[in-house]
Design a protein around this motif. Structure first.
Motif, PDB file in Angstrom:
ATOM      1  N   UNK A 212       4.484 -12.896 -17.661  1.00 26.77           N
ATOM      2  CA  UNK A 212       3.242 -13.083 -16.898  1.00 26.77           C
ATOM      3  C   UNK A 212       3.469 -12.370 -15.574  1.00 26.77           C
ATOM      4  N   UNK A 213       2.657 -11.362 -15.305  1.00 23.89           N
ATOM      5  CA  UNK A 213       2.794 -10.652 -14.030  1.00 23.89           C
ATOM      6  C   UNK A 213       1.836 -11.284 -13.028  1.00 23.89           C
ATOM      7  N   UNK A 214       2.371 -11.670 -11.882  1.00 28.60           N
ATOM      8  CA  UNK A 214       1.543 -12.225 -10.824  1.00 28.60           C
ATOM      9  C   UNK A 214       1.584 -11.267  -9.637  1.00 28.60           C
ATOM     10  N   UNK A 215       0.463 -10.596  -9.396  1.00 30.03           N
ATOM     11  CA  UNK A 215       0.406  -9.646  -8.286  1.00 30.03           C
ATOM     12  C   UNK A 215       0.108 -10.412  -7.000  1.00 30.03           C
ATOM     13  N   UNK A 216       0.933 -10.196  -5.986  1.00 31.29           N
ATOM     14  CA  UNK A 216       0.724 -10.898  -4.705  1.00 31.29           C
ATOM     15  C   UNK A 216       0.347  -9.869  -3.653  1.00 31.29           C
ATOM     16  N   UNK A 217      -0.924  -9.853  -3.218  1.00 29.55           N
ATOM     17  CA  UNK A 217      -1.259  -8.949  -2.116  1.00 29.55           C
ATOM     18  C   UNK A 217      -0.344  -9.275  -0.932  1.00 29.55           C
ATOM     19  N   UNK A 218       0.272  -8.254  -0.361  1.00 28.44           N
ATOM     20  CA  UNK A 218       1.218  -8.440   0.739  1.00 28.44           C
ATOM     21  C   UNK A 218       0.576  -9.218   1.894  1.00 28.44           C
TER      22      UNK A 218
ATOM     23  N   UNK B 226      -2.020  -3.528  -0.132  1.00 29.25           N
ATOM     24  CA  UNK B 226      -2.769  -2.608  -0.989  1.00 29.25           C
ATOM     25  C   UNK B 226      -4.256  -2.902  -0.889  1.00 29.25           C
ATOM     26  N   UNK B 227      -5.058  -1.869  -1.082  1.00 26.70           N
ATOM     27  CA  UNK B 227      -6.511  -2.080  -1.028  1.00 26.70           C
ATOM     28  C   UNK B 227      -6.933  -2.925  -2.230  1.00 26.70           C
ATOM     29  N   UNK B 228      -7.951  -3.794  -2.023  1.00 25.91           N
ATOM     30  CA  UNK B 228      -8.353  -4.693  -3.115  1.00 25.91           C
ATOM     31  C   UNK B 228      -8.679  -3.942  -4.409  1.00 25.91           C
TER      32      UNK B 228
ATOM     33  N   UNK C 246       0.814  -1.207   0.000  1.00 23.90           N
ATOM     34  CA  UNK C 246       0.000   0.000   0.000  1.00 23.90           C
ATOM     35  C   UNK C 246       0.860   1.275   0.000  1.00 23.90           C
ATOM     36  N   UNK C 247       0.664   2.105  -1.031  1.00 24.55           N
ATOM     37  CA  UNK C 247       1.340   3.403  -1.091  1.00 24.55           C
ATOM     38  C   UNK C 247       2.833   3.320  -1.361  1.00 24.55           C
ATOM     39  N   UNK C 248       3.347   2.116  -1.628  1.00 21.88           N
ATOM     40  CA  UNK C 248       4.802   1.968  -1.825  1.00 21.88           C
ATOM     41  C   UNK C 248       5.123   1.701  -3.298  1.00 21.88           C
ATOM     42  N   UNK C 249       4.414   0.736  -3.876  1.00 25.09           N
ATOM     43  CA  UNK C 249       4.726   0.349  -5.258  1.00 25.09           C
ATOM     44  C   UNK C 249       3.465   0.097  -6.080  1.00 25.09           C
ATOM     45  N   UNK C 250       2.313   0.627  -5.597  1.00 26.33           N
ATOM     46  CA  UNK C 250       1.048   0.213  -6.219  1.00 26.33           C
ATOM     47  C   UNK C 250       0.317   1.337  -6.968  1.00 26.33           C
ATOM     48  N   UNK C 251       1.056   2.374  -7.409  1.00 24.82           N
ATOM     49  CA  UNK C 251       0.385   3.463  -8.133  1.00 24.82           C
ATOM     50  C   UNK C 251       0.136   3.077  -9.602  1.00 24.82           C
ATOM     51  N   UNK C 252      -0.769   3.823 -10.247  1.00 23.11           N
ATOM     52  CA  UNK C 252      -1.049   3.536 -11.665  1.00 23.11           C
ATOM     53  C   UNK C 252       0.175   3.867 -12.519  1.00 23.11           C
TER      54      UNK C 252
END
Ligand code: SAH
Ligand code: SF4
Length: 370
Positions: free
Chosen positions: A301-307, A318-320, A279-285
């Motif tokens: 293939x990008x795999x996003x892993x919620x922390x 990060x928020x869902x 959240x707020x570290x690497x998740x901006x558009x």
């Protein structure tokens, strides 16, 4: 004084090494090593006594000099979502690791550890706060797979067709504790054993080695023919230096070059880029768009892993809706993107939480004893 020598474990040796071991054994024929190998890996035998097609003298010799040791299951938990976690101990009492089986509709993935602890100290990873105790041996890596295979009764399904059998354990990822490419000898030997065509026959593309970016060893991954995952987590050096300190040794330009070369050498095999969402570290558009620019030339293939949070960590998940928007931007940029659903949270089996649960229990027990 009688000196007892510890028996040598045949699990984790290659077929060639098993042949070599048999040089001093009685009544050995040219095909004996293969017979033993097939008992070990086609039938999952854990005792030489059951290898009844071998002469008794040989079975006795094997029994007194060798073991077939996978390690021992200290606990076996199943989450409400079906994720299963084994806590596995080895001879050395400090040596305890976790392996996790994640069942999904189309694949059943086993996540194995390659080290006890990790020396790399990524700032969001709980394993990184536990100092490296030691590398696992090839036997201890193969042992985790064999325990899981027995856990899902794979060897009892021999009569079934191979498709039914393989569904029980279809994929394997080196995403447990440790940096596999900081333990390359043992990890590569384990891969050789697992993929041996006369043994377990794991398809190479179904084994994924995940690395935080040990650039010099990435060519070895394409040489072995297994799949590659990169723990990327940032789109610029200044942030990646903080999240993944190994980036100071192998910066992103060198990592991207190694990935380009991997893609060439492996005929365009897809590379997974793991990206933990903080959240707020690497998740901006803006970062989502930078990620597209960075990866657009690659079969990515990008795999996003919620922390996955842990006590004392400085980051938040990060928020869902932010994860969704990030994923959409990457996908709209033409890059295949998935979001890893948290699995096995009730048994603390998620990425970055491995072993820590047990350490926490130990710490609690220690505190209670004071
Ligand atoms: N050392 C290797 C493999 C083990 S870590 C590597 O770093 O790639 C497996 C994955 O889990 C890596 O992508 C890692 O960055 C990620 N991870 C670690 N801690 C995490 C956490 N707390 N939340 C989410 N993912 C995490
Ligand atoms: Fe080690 Fe991987 Fe955790 Fe980094 S993310 S500390 S490399 S296990």
């Amino acid at each position: 004084m009688i000196v007892r020598h510890a028996k040598k474990n045949l699990i984790g040796l290659t077929l060639e090494q098993v042949k070599h071991e048999l040089q001093a054994a009685p009544t050995v024929k040219p095909y004996t090593a293969l017979q033993i190998w097939q008992h070990m890996y086609r039938h999952g035998s854990t005792s030489f006594r059951t290898m009844t097609n071998l002469p008794t003298t040989l079975r006795d010799h094997l029994h007194s000099h060798y073991t077939l040791d996978y390690g021992h299951v200290q606990s076996d938990q199943t989450s409400v979502d079906g994720t299963r976690k084994w806590l596995v101990g080895f001879n050395d009492p400090r040596a305890v690791v976790e392996s996790v089986l994640i069942p999904e509709p189309k694949r059943h993935t086993l996540c194995v550890s390659s080290q006890i602890g990790c020396s790399l100290r990524c700032s969001f990873c709980h394993t990184g706060t536990q100092k490296l105790l030691r590398n696992l041996t090839a036997g201890e890596i193969v042992g985790q797979v064999m325990l899981a295979a027995h856990g899902v009764r794979q060897f009892e399904q021999q009569g079934q067709n191979s498709i039914t059998r393989k569904k029980l354990l279809s994929h394997m990822v080196f995403m447990g504790q440790g940096e596999p490419l900081y333990n390359p000898r043992q990890v590569f030997q384990a891969i050789q054993v697992l993929t041996d065509r006369q043994g377990l026959q794991w398809p190479k593309q179904k084994i994924t080695v995940s690395t935080s970016g040990v650039v010099p060893l990435i060519p070895k991954i394409s040489e072995l023919g297994v799949a590659l995952a990169i723990s990327l987590h940032a789109t610029r050096n200044s942030l990646r230096d903080v999240l993944v300190p190994l980036n100071k040794t192998f910066p992103m330009e060198t990592l991207m070059d190694a990935c380009t070369q991997y893609a060439r050498d492996s005929n365009g095999q897809r590379i997974t880029f793991e990206y933990v969402m903080l959240d707020g570290v690497n998740d901006s558009m803006g970062e989502a768009r930078d990620l597209v620019k960075l990866l657009k030339q690659l079969p990515a293939h990008v795999n996003l892993i919620p922390f996955n949070p842990w006590p004392g960590s400085i980051y938040k998940t990060s928020k869902p809706e932010q994860v969704e928007r990030f994923a959409e931007t990457v996908q709209n940029g033409g890059i295949y993107c998935t979001v890893r659903r948290p699995r096995g949270q009730d048994i603390l089996a998620a990425c970055g939480q491995l072993r820590s649960s047990e350490e926490r229990k130990r710490a609690t027990a220690a505190a209670a004893a004071l």
